[in-house]
Motif scaffolding. Structure first.
Motif, PDB file in Angstrom:
ATOM      1  N   ASP A 143       7.972 -10.376 -11.479  1.00 26.19           N
ATOM      2  CA  ASP A 143       8.411  -9.210 -10.700  1.00 26.19           C
ATOM      3  C   ASP A 143       7.384  -8.105 -10.936  1.00 26.19           C
ATOM      4  OD1 ASP A 143       9.775  -7.330  -9.288  1.00 26.19           O
ATOM      5  OD2 ASP A 143      11.486  -7.188 -10.642  1.00 26.19           O
ATOM      6  N   ILE A 144       7.005  -7.405  -9.872  1.00 27.21           N
ATOM      7  CA  ILE A 144       6.026  -6.324  -9.996  1.00 27.21           C
ATOM      8  C   ILE A 144       6.742  -5.040 -10.395  1.00 27.21           C
ATOM      9  CG2 ILE A 144       4.287  -4.965  -8.775  1.00 27.21           C
ATOM     10  CD1 ILE A 144       3.832  -7.392  -6.970  1.00 27.21           C
ATOM     11  N   ALA A 145       6.231  -4.356 -11.388  1.00 22.64           N
ATOM     12  CA  ALA A 145       6.875  -3.137 -11.911  1.00 22.64           C
ATOM     13  C   ALA A 145       6.668  -1.961 -10.957  1.00 22.64           C
ATOM     14  CB  ALA A 145       6.308  -2.805 -13.290  1.00 22.64           C
ATOM     15  N   LYS A 146       7.764  -1.262 -10.621  1.00 25.91           N
ATOM     16  CA  LYS A 146       7.736  -0.047  -9.798  1.00 25.91           C
ATOM     17  C   LYS A 146       6.784  -0.202  -8.615  1.00 25.91           C
ATOM     18  CE  LYS A 146       9.002   2.958 -13.640  1.00 25.91           C
ATOM     19  NZ  LYS A 146       8.658   4.117 -14.478  1.00 25.91           N
ATOM     20  N   PHE A 147       7.058  -1.217  -7.813  1.00 18.59           N
ATOM     21  CA  PHE A 147       6.123  -1.631  -6.766  1.00 18.59           C
ATOM     22  C   PHE A 147       5.790  -0.522  -5.779  1.00 18.59           C
ATOM     23  CE2 PHE A 147       5.654  -4.060  -2.623  1.00 18.59           C
ATOM     24  CZ  PHE A 147       4.304  -4.297  -2.811  1.00 18.59           C
ATOM     25  N   TYR A 148       6.802  -0.001  -5.065  1.00 18.99           N
ATOM     26  CA  TYR A 148       6.540   0.985  -4.021  1.00 18.99           C
ATOM     27  C   TYR A 148       5.906   2.264  -4.573  1.00 18.99           C
ATOM     28  CZ  TYR A 148       9.069  -1.693  -0.480  1.00 18.99           C
ATOM     29  OH  TYR A 148       9.458  -2.661   0.415  1.00 18.99           O
ATOM     30  N   GLU A 149       6.322   2.645  -5.775  1.00 17.51           N
ATOM     31  CA  GLU A 149       5.770   3.872  -6.367  1.00 17.51           C
ATOM     32  C   GLU A 149       4.343   3.700  -6.873  1.00 17.51           C
ATOM     33  OE1 GLU A 149       8.637   2.362  -7.108  1.00 17.51           O
ATOM     34  OE2 GLU A 149      10.131   3.752  -7.931  1.00 17.51           O
ATOM     35  N   SER A 150       3.934   2.434  -7.108  1.00 15.48           N
ATOM     36  CA  SER A 150       2.653   2.185  -7.773  1.00 15.48           C
ATOM     37  C   SER A 150       1.529   1.745  -6.848  1.00 15.48           C
ATOM     38  CB  SER A 150       2.840   1.121  -8.867  1.00 15.48           C
ATOM     39  OG  SER A 150       3.833   1.510  -9.785  1.00 15.48           O
ATOM     40  N   VAL A 151       1.844   1.321  -5.622  1.00 14.28           N
ATOM     41  CA  VAL A 151       0.786   0.783  -4.760  1.00 14.28           C
ATOM     42  C   VAL A 151      -0.252   1.857  -4.442  1.00 14.28           C
ATOM     43  CG1 VAL A 151       2.240  -0.984  -3.717  1.00 14.28           C
ATOM     44  CG2 VAL A 151       2.126   1.260  -2.673  1.00 14.28           C
ATOM     45  N   ASP A 152      -1.473   1.425  -4.311  1.00 12.37           N
ATOM     46  CA  ASP A 152      -2.574   2.343  -3.982  1.00 12.37           C
ATOM     47  C   ASP A 152      -2.656   2.513  -2.472  1.00 12.37           C
ATOM     48  OD1 ASP A 152      -5.111   3.810  -4.744  1.00 12.37           O
ATOM     49  OD2 ASP A 152      -5.899   2.288  -3.371  1.00 12.37           O
ATOM     50  N   GLN A 153      -2.555   3.743  -2.011  1.00 10.55           N
ATOM     51  CA  GLN A 153      -2.516   4.010  -0.572  1.00 10.55           C
ATOM     52  C   GLN A 153      -3.784   3.538   0.132  1.00 10.55           C
ATOM     53  OE1 GLN A 153      -1.748   8.227  -0.418  1.00 10.55           O
ATOM     54  NE2 GLN A 153       0.448   8.011  -0.842  1.00 10.55           N
ATOM     55  N   GLN A 154      -4.938   3.786  -0.464  1.00  9.32           N
ATOM     56  CA  GLN A 154      -6.189   3.427   0.194  1.00  9.32           C
ATOM     57  C   GLN A 154      -6.330   1.913   0.341  1.00  9.32           C
ATOM     58  OE1 GLN A 154      -8.402   5.567   1.695  1.00  9.32           O
ATOM     59  NE2 GLN A 154      -9.195   3.637   2.504  1.00  9.32           N
ATOM     60  N   THR A 155      -5.817   1.172  -0.636  1.00  9.48           N
ATOM     61  CA  THR A 155      -5.885  -0.284  -0.553  1.00  9.48           C
ATOM     62  C   THR A 155      -5.067  -0.798   0.617  1.00  9.48           C
ATOM     63  OG1 THR A 155      -6.095  -0.379  -2.966  1.00  9.48           O
ATOM     64  CG2 THR A 155      -5.575  -2.429  -1.844  1.00  9.48           C
ATOM     65  N   ILE A 156      -3.897  -0.190   0.862  1.00  5.85           N
ATOM     66  CA  ILE A 156      -3.092  -0.593   2.024  1.00  5.85           C
ATOM     67  C   ILE A 156      -3.829  -0.248   3.311  1.00  5.85           C
ATOM     68  CG2 ILE A 156      -0.906  -0.283   3.240  1.00  5.85           C
ATOM     69  CD1 ILE A 156       0.429   0.379   0.650  1.00  5.85           C
ATOM     70  N   ILE A 157      -4.436   0.921   3.368  1.00  2.53           N
ATOM     71  CA  ILE A 157      -5.180   1.330   4.569  1.00  2.53           C
ATOM     72  C   ILE A 157      -6.323   0.359   4.836  1.00  2.53           C
ATOM     73  CG2 ILE A 157      -6.647   3.138   5.553  1.00  2.53           C
ATOM     74  CD1 ILE A 157      -4.884   5.152   3.926  1.00  2.53           C
ATOM     75  N   ASP A 158      -7.007  -0.085   3.790  1.00  2.00           N
ATOM     76  CA  ASP A 158      -8.083  -1.073   3.950  1.00  2.00           C
ATOM     77  C   ASP A 158      -7.540  -2.378   4.531  1.00  2.00           C
ATOM     78  OD1 ASP A 158      -9.846   0.765   2.904  1.00  2.00           O
ATOM     79  OD2 ASP A 158      -9.804  -0.072   0.879  1.00  2.00           O
ATOM     80  N   CYS A 159      -6.348  -2.767   4.094  1.00  2.74           N
ATOM     81  CA  CYS A 159      -5.723  -3.979   4.648  1.00  2.74           C
ATOM     82  C   CYS A 159      -5.392  -3.795   6.123  1.00  2.74           C
ATOM     83  CB  CYS A 159      -4.459  -4.321   3.859  1.00  2.74           C
ATOM     84  SG  CYS A 159      -4.749  -4.870   2.173  1.00  2.74           S
ATOM     85  N   VAL A 160      -4.911  -2.615   6.484  1.00  2.00           N
ATOM     86  CA  VAL A 160      -4.596  -2.321   7.883  1.00  2.00           C
ATOM     87  C   VAL A 160      -5.859  -2.418   8.734  1.00  2.00           C
ATOM     88  CG1 VAL A 160      -3.881  -0.494   9.485  1.00  2.00           C
ATOM     89  CG2 VAL A 160      -2.569  -0.906   7.391  1.00  2.00           C
ATOM     90  N   ARG A 161      -6.954  -1.866   8.244  1.00  2.00           N
ATOM     91  CA  ARG A 161      -8.226  -1.939   8.979  1.00  2.00           C
ATOM     92  C   ARG A 161      -8.738  -3.376   9.086  1.00  2.00           C
ATOM     93  NH1 ARG A 161     -10.775   2.525  10.365  1.00  2.00           N
ATOM     94  NH2 ARG A 161     -10.000   4.534   9.608  1.00  2.00           N
ATOM     95  N   HIS A 162      -8.338  -4.216   8.150  1.00  2.22           N
ATOM     96  CA  HIS A 162      -8.730  -5.625   8.172  1.00  2.22           C
ATOM     97  C   HIS A 162      -8.026  -6.371   9.307  1.00  2.22           C
ATOM     98  CE1 HIS A 162     -10.097  -9.439   6.492  1.00  2.22           C
ATOM     99  NE2 HIS A 162      -8.863  -9.896   6.585  1.00  2.22           N
ATOM    100  N   VAL A 163      -6.853  -5.838   9.752  1.00  2.00           N
ATOM    101  CA  VAL A 163      -6.050  -6.504  10.772  1.00  2.00           C
ATOM    102  C   VAL A 163      -6.231  -5.875  12.151  1.00  2.00           C
ATOM    103  CG1 VAL A 163      -3.687  -7.065  11.487  1.00  2.00           C
ATOM    104  CG2 VAL A 163      -4.328  -7.218   9.076  1.00  2.00           C
ATOM    105  N   PHE A 164      -6.249  -4.531  12.212  1.00  2.00           N
ATOM    106  CA  PHE A 164      -6.276  -3.827  13.494  1.00  2.00           C
ATOM    107  C   PHE A 164      -7.591  -3.074  13.683  1.00  2.00           C
ATOM    108  CE2 PHE A 164      -1.730  -3.839  12.161  1.00  2.00           C
ATOM    109  CZ  PHE A 164      -1.253  -4.680  13.152  1.00  2.00           C
ATOM    110  N   LYS A 165      -7.991  -2.908  14.952  1.00  2.00           N
ATOM    111  CA  LYS A 165      -9.229  -2.176  15.238  1.00  2.00           C
ATOM    112  C   LYS A 165      -8.990  -0.935  16.095  1.00  2.00           C
ATOM    113  CE  LYS A 165     -10.332  -5.448  18.981  1.00  2.00           C
ATOM    114  NZ  LYS A 165     -11.329  -6.446  19.456  1.00  2.00           N
ATOM    115  N   ASP A 166      -7.745  -0.699  16.512  1.00  2.00           N
ATOM    116  CA  ASP A 166      -7.403   0.469  17.317  1.00  2.00           C
ATOM    117  C   ASP A 166      -7.323   1.695  16.408  1.00  2.00           C
ATOM    118  OD1 ASP A 166      -6.110   2.456  18.818  1.00  2.00           O
ATOM    119  OD2 ASP A 166      -5.135   0.957  20.086  1.00  2.00           O
ATOM    120  N   GLU A 167      -8.255   2.627  16.535  1.00  2.00           N
ATOM    121  CA  GLU A 167      -8.317   3.783  15.633  1.00  2.00           C
ATOM    122  C   GLU A 167      -7.089   4.687  15.762  1.00  2.00           C
ATOM    123  OE1 GLU A 167     -10.223   4.644  13.162  1.00  2.00           O
ATOM    124  OE2 GLU A 167     -11.418   2.827  13.346  1.00  2.00           O
ATOM    125  N   LYS A 168      -6.527   4.781  16.950  1.00  2.00           N
ATOM    126  CA  LYS A 168      -5.321   5.609  17.116  1.00  2.00           C
ATOM    127  C   LYS A 168      -4.170   5.025  16.304  1.00  2.00           C
ATOM    128  CE  LYS A 168      -6.515   7.191  21.780  1.00  2.00           C
ATOM    129  NZ  LYS A 168      -6.140   7.135  23.223  1.00  2.00           N
TER     130      LYS A 168
END
Length: 434
Positions: A143-168
Motif C-alpha cells: 500500500d502506498i503511504a498518503k498517496f494523494y497527498e504525496s504525489v508530485d504534481q509535475q510528474t503527473i503533468i509529464d504523464c499527461v503530456r505523454h498521452v495528450f498533445k492538445d495544449e488547451k
C-alpha cells in the motif's frame, strides 16, 4: 502509443456537456438546493458558458472549494468539495479524458475505471488462483503511504503530456492538478483518473511489460502480486519500492509476503484459494450501524448495501445472522428484465426462417409490433432447436394470426411444429406452421 489530439471537441459536444450537467444535478436533494435551483433555471446558459470556456482553454475552477473532514477505514481524510457548476465542467472534461486513458491501463487495475470495480478485479484474482495454483502459492501485498497527498504534481503533468498533445486540454488538466499546494485533491474527480495514469506509467507497465510479472493487481494505491515462491516476490518487492521512490512515493511498512492459504485481505474481502469472506472491519461496521439505526427505511438501505458485498462471498450464514434474512440466489427471485417499451426480449441467435424449413422446432413465445431494419410491425418468434434457443423475424400475417390464436389457448405455448415453404402467385414464397 501515439499522443492523442482533438479531445476538446469531444468534451464540448453538447451531448457530453448535457449529460455531465444531468449527472451532477441528479437526486432530489441537489435539485432542491439553492445552487441546484439556480442551475436548473439557467441550464442552457450554463452549458453554453462552460462549453465556450473549455473550448478556448480559459476554464479554471472559479468557485473555490470547501473542505470536509471524513473518517474512512479508521483514517481521517480531508475532502475538497467544489461548487456544482465547477463539478459539471470537471465531470465533462474527465468523462472524455477517462475514456482515452482507459485504453492505456493494464486490465488488472480497477479503481475509478468505468466498467471495472472491486468485484471485477476480485474475479480475476480468484480465476488466476484457481487456474494456476502452483504459480500463485504466495502473495506480496503493498500500500502506498498518503498517496494523494504525496504525489508530485509535475510528474503527473509529464504523464499527461505523454498521452495528450492538445495544449488547451493540458492547460486545463494542469489547473486541476495544481489546485492544491501539494499533492492532488482527494475530492476532485480528475484526481482519480490522473493518479491512475501516474501509477500506470511508473509502476503497472514496468511490472507487466518490462519485467513480465504475470499475476499483478492494483486497486488505486493498493497492490497485490502472486507468484510461486517467496524469493520471486521479494525481488518484485524491491522493484516496487524502486518504482515508488522514483516518483517520490513510499510503500507502507505494513507490506508483507505470505502464503495465499492465509487469505489475501484485499478489495474488502479476504480471498482464499477456494472461497472468499468479507473483511472483518466491514462486518463490524455494518453490525454497529444496524444497532444504531431505528428507521425501518434506513435499515432496509443498509441491508441492501451489505447484501451487495456479501453476495460476492460465501457469507450466507453471516448475512442471516446480522439481518435475520435468508440470502436468496438470483434464480430463486424469479425476476426478469422489463424494458420500458413493454416488449419482450428473447435470448438466442437470430436465424433466417429459410434455415428452419422442414426442421422440427419448438415455438416458445412471440412478440408483435417489433421494429427492425426490414420494417415496422414485425413479429419475433422465440424457438428451441435441438435444445438451443434461437429466434426469427416474420411479417407473415398468417403466422401472426396463428400465434395470436395459440396465445389465447390455455397452455398453448410451447408447441412443436415444422415450418414448410409454400409457393403461390408468380413465384412468391410463404412460410407456414404445420
Amino acid at each position: 502509443m501515439r499522443r492523442e489530439g482533438h479531445i476538446i471537441e469531444e468534451i464540448v459536444a453538447y451531448p457530453n456537456m448535457a449529460q455531465s450537467f444531468d449527472q451532477v444535478l441528479r437526486g432530489t436533494k441537489r435539485k432542491q438546493s439553492q445552487q441546484g435551483r439556480w442551475l436548473l433555471a439557467h441550464r442552457e446558459e450554463v452549458i453554453a458558458e462552460l462549453s465556450s470556456r473549455i473550448a478556448d482553454g480559459s476554464y479554471r475552477i472559479d468557485g473555490g472549494y470547501r473542505e470536509r473532514t471524513i473518517f474512512e477505514g479508521g483514517k481521517e481524510r480531508h475532502i475538497q468539495v467544489l461548487t456544482m457548476k465547477d463539478r459539471i465542467a470537471v465531470h465533462a472534461v474527465m468523462s472524455v479524458v477517462d475514456i482515452h486513458l482507459k485504453r492505456r491501463f493494464i486490465r488488472t487495475t480497477s479503481a475509478s475505471i468505468k466498467g471495472r470495480g472491486m468485484h471485477d478485479l476480485k474475479a480475476y484474482i480468484e480465476r488466476d488462483i484457481r487456474e494456476h495454483p502452483d504459480d500463485t502459492r504466495f502473495c506480496y501485498k503493498f500500500d502506498i503511504a498518503k498517496f494523494y497527498e504525496s504525489v508530485d504534481q509535475q510528474t503527473i503533468i509529464d504523464c499527461v503530456r505523454h498521452v495528450f498533445k492538445d495544449e488547451k486540454l493540458i492547460t486545463i488538466l494542469e489547473r486541476f492538478i495544481r489546485m492544491m499546494p501539494n499533492g492532488v485533491s482527494i475530492g476532485l474527480r480528475s484526481s482519480q483518473g490522473l493518479c491512475n495514469l501516474l501509477l500506470s506509467v511508473h509502476l503497472d507497465h514496468i511490472l507487466k511489460d518490462r519485467l513480465g510479472v504475470r499475476f499483478y493487481y492494483r486497486y488505486c494505491d493498493d497492490g497485490a502480486v502472486l507468484a510461486g515462491s517467496k524469493d520471486e516476490l521479494w525481488q518484485i518487492r524491491d522493484i516496487v519500492h524502486e518504482c515508488a521512490a522514483n516518483i517520490g512515493l513510499k510503500i507502507k511498512e505494513s507490506e508483507r509476503v505470505f502464503p495465499v492459504t492465509e487469505g489475501i485481505d484485499f478489495l474488502g474481502y479476504v480471498i482464499y484459494p477456494d472461497h472468499a469472506l468479507l473483511r472483518k472491519r466491514i462486518k463490524k461496521k455494518f453490525a454497529r450501524k444496524m444497532g444504531e439505526v431505528k428507521s425501518r427505511n434506513r435499515r432496509r438501505v443498509l441491508t441492501a448495501s451489505f447484501y451487495g458485498m456479501a453476495k460476492h462471498a460465501q457469507c450466507n450464514n453471516l448475512f442471516n445472522k446480522l439481518t435475520g434474512k435468508e440470502m436468496k440466489s438470483f434464480k430463486d427471485l424469479n425476476v426478469a428484465y422489463k424494458p420500458d417499451d413493454g416488449k419482450k426480449r428473447f435470448p438466442g441467435a437470430v436465424v433466417s426462417i429459410r434455415e428452419l424449413v422442414n426442421l422440427p422446432i419448438v415455438v416458445r413465445d412471440f412478440e408483435m409490433g417489433v421494429k427492425t431494419s426490414q420494417g415496422e410491425d414485425r413479429c419475433v418468434v422465440a424457438i428451441e432447436q435441438h435444445g438451443e434457443q434461437k429466434k426469427f423475424f416474420t411479417n407473415s400475417e398468417e403466422m401472426k394470426n396463428i400465434l395470436q390464436q395459440v396465445s389465447e389457448m390455455p397452455d398453448g405455448f410451447p408447441f412443436e411444429t415444422t415450418i414448410k415453404a409454400e409457393t403461390f402467385g408468380k413465384g412468391k414464397t410463404k412460410y407456414v406452421f404445420t
